[in-house]
Design a protein around this motif. Structure first.
Motif, PDB file in Angstrom:
ATOM      1  N   LEU A 133     -13.442  26.244 -22.078  1.00  0.00           N
ATOM      2  CA  LEU A 133     -13.469  24.785 -22.046  1.00  0.00           C
ATOM      3  C   LEU A 133     -12.288  24.193 -22.839  1.00  0.00           C
ATOM      4  O   LEU A 133     -11.710  23.182 -22.441  1.00  0.00           O
ATOM      5  CB  LEU A 133     -14.782  24.249 -22.597  1.00  0.00           C
ATOM      6  CG  LEU A 133     -15.977  24.359 -21.648  1.00  0.00           C
ATOM      7  CD1 LEU A 133     -17.248  23.919 -22.363  1.00  0.00           C
ATOM      8  CD2 LEU A 133     -15.754  23.555 -20.400  1.00  0.00           C
ATOM      9  N   GLY A 134     -11.956  24.820 -23.947  1.00  0.00           N
ATOM     10  CA  GLY A 134     -10.797  24.384 -24.733  1.00  0.00           C
ATOM     11  C   GLY A 134      -9.503  24.558 -23.947  1.00  0.00           C
ATOM     12  O   GLY A 134      -8.614  23.700 -24.006  1.00  0.00           O
ATOM     13  N   PHE A 135      -9.403  25.648 -23.200  1.00  0.00           N
ATOM     14  CA  PHE A 135      -8.229  25.866 -22.369  1.00  0.00           C
ATOM     15  C   PHE A 135      -8.115  24.769 -21.300  1.00  0.00           C
ATOM     16  O   PHE A 135      -7.050  24.197 -21.091  1.00  0.00           O
ATOM     17  CB  PHE A 135      -8.286  27.243 -21.711  1.00  0.00           C
ATOM     18  CG  PHE A 135      -7.125  27.531 -20.814  1.00  0.00           C
ATOM     19  CD1 PHE A 135      -5.919  27.940 -21.340  1.00  0.00           C
ATOM     20  CD2 PHE A 135      -7.245  27.391 -19.448  1.00  0.00           C
ATOM     21  CE1 PHE A 135      -4.838  28.195 -20.517  1.00  0.00           C
ATOM     22  CE2 PHE A 135      -6.176  27.639 -18.614  1.00  0.00           C
ATOM     23  CZ  PHE A 135      -4.977  28.052 -19.154  1.00  0.00           C
ATOM     24  N   CYS A 136      -9.236  24.486 -20.643  1.00  0.00           N
ATOM     25  CA  CYS A 136      -9.237  23.432 -19.614  1.00  0.00           C
ATOM     26  C   CYS A 136      -8.908  22.067 -20.220  1.00  0.00           C
ATOM     27  O   CYS A 136      -8.147  21.288 -19.635  1.00  0.00           O
ATOM     28  CB  CYS A 136     -10.593  23.379 -18.918  1.00  0.00           C
ATOM     29  SG  CYS A 136     -10.927  24.843 -17.932  1.00  0.00           S
ATOM     30  N   ALA A 137      -9.460  21.775 -21.379  1.00  0.00           N
ATOM     31  CA  ALA A 137      -9.164  20.509 -22.042  1.00  0.00           C
ATOM     32  C   ALA A 137      -7.694  20.436 -22.437  1.00  0.00           C
ATOM     33  O   ALA A 137      -7.060  19.379 -22.336  1.00  0.00           O
ATOM     34  CB  ALA A 137     -10.050  20.341 -23.273  1.00  0.00           C
ATOM     35  N   GLY A 138      -7.124  21.547 -22.873  1.00  0.00           N
ATOM     36  CA  GLY A 138      -5.706  21.581 -23.230  1.00  0.00           C
ATOM     37  C   GLY A 138      -4.810  21.324 -22.034  1.00  0.00           C
ATOM     38  O   GLY A 138      -3.841  20.569 -22.119  1.00  0.00           O
ATOM     39  N   VAL A 139      -5.136  21.940 -20.905  1.00  0.00           N
ATOM     40  CA  VAL A 139      -4.351  21.715 -19.690  1.00  0.00           C
ATOM     41  C   VAL A 139      -4.449  20.250 -19.266  1.00  0.00           C
ATOM     42  O   VAL A 139      -3.448  19.615 -18.910  1.00  0.00           O
ATOM     43  CB  VAL A 139      -4.815  22.655 -18.560  1.00  0.00           C
ATOM     44  CG1 VAL A 139      -4.203  22.256 -17.230  1.00  0.00           C
ATOM     45  CG2 VAL A 139      -4.479  24.096 -18.888  1.00  0.00           C
ATOM     46  N   LEU A 140      -5.654  19.696 -19.314  1.00  0.00           N
ATOM     47  CA  LEU A 140      -5.840  18.292 -18.941  1.00  0.00           C
ATOM     48  C   LEU A 140      -5.072  17.360 -19.879  1.00  0.00           C
ATOM     49  O   LEU A 140      -4.443  16.396 -19.431  1.00  0.00           O
ATOM     50  CB  LEU A 140      -7.324  17.943 -18.941  1.00  0.00           C
ATOM     51  CG  LEU A 140      -7.696  16.566 -18.431  1.00  0.00           C
ATOM     52  CD1 LEU A 140      -7.272  16.398 -16.978  1.00  0.00           C
ATOM     53  CD2 LEU A 140      -9.186  16.343 -18.570  1.00  0.00           C
TER      54      LEU A 140
ATOM     55  N   ARG B 255      -2.084  14.846 -18.754  1.00  0.00           N
ATOM     56  CA  ARG B 255      -2.153  13.412 -19.047  1.00  0.00           C
ATOM     57  C   ARG B 255      -0.936  12.950 -19.833  1.00  0.00           C
ATOM     58  O   ARG B 255      -0.374  11.892 -19.567  1.00  0.00           O
ATOM     59  CB  ARG B 255      -3.411  13.090 -19.835  1.00  0.00           C
ATOM     60  CG  ARG B 255      -4.635  12.997 -18.993  1.00  0.00           C
ATOM     61  CD  ARG B 255      -5.814  12.535 -19.813  1.00  0.00           C
ATOM     62  NE  ARG B 255      -7.029  12.633 -19.030  1.00  0.00           N
ATOM     63  CZ  ARG B 255      -8.231  12.800 -19.536  1.00  0.00           C
ATOM     64  NH1 ARG B 255      -8.378  12.871 -20.848  1.00  0.00           N
ATOM     65  NH2 ARG B 255      -9.284  12.873 -18.760  1.00  0.00           N
ATOM     66  N   SER B 256      -0.535  13.722 -20.820  1.00  0.00           N
ATOM     67  CA  SER B 256       0.627  13.338 -21.630  1.00  0.00           C
ATOM     68  C   SER B 256       1.912  13.354 -20.816  1.00  0.00           C
ATOM     69  O   SER B 256       2.804  12.540 -21.038  1.00  0.00           O
ATOM     70  CB  SER B 256       0.782  14.285 -22.815  1.00  0.00           C
ATOM     71  OG  SER B 256      -0.267  14.099 -23.721  1.00  0.00           O
ATOM     72  N   ALA B 257       1.999  14.286 -19.883  1.00  0.00           N
ATOM     73  CA  ALA B 257       3.200  14.382 -19.047  1.00  0.00           C
ATOM     74  C   ALA B 257       3.203  13.339 -17.938  1.00  0.00           C
ATOM     75  O   ALA B 257       4.204  13.162 -17.256  1.00  0.00           O
ATOM     76  CB  ALA B 257       3.310  15.779 -18.457  1.00  0.00           C
ATOM     77  N   GLY B 258       2.074  12.653 -17.759  1.00  0.00           N
ATOM     78  CA  GLY B 258       2.011  11.613 -16.737  1.00  0.00           C
ATOM     79  C   GLY B 258       1.662  12.127 -15.360  1.00  0.00           C
ATOM     80  O   GLY B 258       1.819  11.416 -14.376  1.00  0.00           O
ATOM     81  N   MET B 259       1.194  13.354 -15.266  1.00  0.00           N
ATOM     82  CA  MET B 259       0.833  13.921 -13.967  1.00  0.00           C
ATOM     83  C   MET B 259      -0.560  13.481 -13.521  1.00  0.00           C
ATOM     84  O   MET B 259      -0.849  13.465 -12.343  1.00  0.00           O
ATOM     85  CB  MET B 259       0.873  15.452 -14.019  1.00  0.00           C
ATOM     86  CG  MET B 259       2.203  16.004 -14.394  1.00  0.00           C
ATOM     87  SD  MET B 259       3.363  15.694 -13.085  1.00  0.00           S
ATOM     88  CE  MET B 259       4.777  16.549 -13.677  1.00  0.00           C
ATOM     89  N   VAL B 260      -1.424  13.172 -14.482  1.00  0.00           N
ATOM     90  CA  VAL B 260      -2.791  12.734 -14.194  1.00  0.00           C
ATOM     91  C   VAL B 260      -2.995  11.403 -14.906  1.00  0.00           C
ATOM     92  O   VAL B 260      -2.593  11.239 -16.053  1.00  0.00           O
ATOM     93  CB  VAL B 260      -3.818  13.774 -14.706  1.00  0.00           C
ATOM     94  CG1 VAL B 260      -5.228  13.307 -14.480  1.00  0.00           C
ATOM     95  CG2 VAL B 260      -3.590  15.113 -14.045  1.00  0.00           C
ATOM     96  N   SER B 261      -3.622  10.472 -14.231  1.00  0.00           N
ATOM     97  CA  SER B 261      -3.842   9.177 -14.876  1.00  0.00           C
ATOM     98  C   SER B 261      -4.956   9.290 -15.908  1.00  0.00           C
ATOM     99  O   SER B 261      -5.822  10.154 -15.825  1.00  0.00           O
ATOM    100  CB  SER B 261      -4.202   8.117 -13.840  1.00  0.00           C
ATOM    101  OG  SER B 261      -5.417   8.448 -13.216  1.00  0.00           O
ATOM    102  N   THR B 262      -4.931   8.396 -16.867  1.00  0.00           N
ATOM    103  CA  THR B 262      -5.965   8.384 -17.895  1.00  0.00           C
ATOM    104  C   THR B 262      -7.265   7.862 -17.295  1.00  0.00           C
ATOM    105  O   THR B 262      -7.243   7.037 -16.376  1.00  0.00           O
ATOM    106  CB  THR B 262      -5.552   7.510 -19.087  1.00  0.00           C
ATOM    107  OG1 THR B 262      -5.288   6.203 -18.605  1.00  0.00           O
ATOM    108  CG2 THR B 262      -4.318   8.074 -19.758  1.00  0.00           C
TER     109      THR B 262
END
Length: 114
Positions: free
Chosen positions: A85-92, A96-103
């Motif tokens: 879960l930590g790995f998935c949260a890190g990827v997300l 988000r920080s890179a702007g690939m996924v909206s907040t």
């Protein structure tokens, strides 16, 4: 014919060299270097930010999993699940920080179920 062409190329090269010297004197020799150095620093800072967010999420998941296993006695399943879960949260977080996924949208007054 090739002599005319060579002379024209040499004349053009000399003219471009003179224009380039004039521009270098106007802008200054350090101008482009500073711009490149600034871009490099910004890229390095962004990379450090993204990598630290990713690693922090994994470490937080591992610590929480270890503590869960320690107090509940579910070794090693708590650590495995929370590490993933930590790995998935890190990827997300990185996406988000890179702007690939909206907040995610924030739930404010008037939002939600109608």
């Amino acid at each position: 014919m090739t002599d005319d062409r060579d002379e024209g190329l040499e004349k053009r090269r000399t003219q471009l060299g003179a224009e380039l010297e004039t521009l270098r004197k106007e802008v200054g020799e350090d101008g482009p270097r500073e711009v490149r150095a600034e871009a490099s620093r910004k890229g390095y800072a962004e990379a450090m930010k993204l990598s630290s967010e990713f690693i922090a999420a994994i470490i937080a998941g591992a610590i929480l999993g270890y503590l869960l296993d320690r107090f509940v006695g579910t070794a090693p399943w708590g650590m495995i699940v929370l590490l993933l879960l930590g790995f998935c949260a890190g990827v997300l977080n990185v996406l988000r920080s890179a702007g690939m996924v909206s907040t995610p949208p924030t739930a404010g007054p008037g939002k939600g179920k109608d």
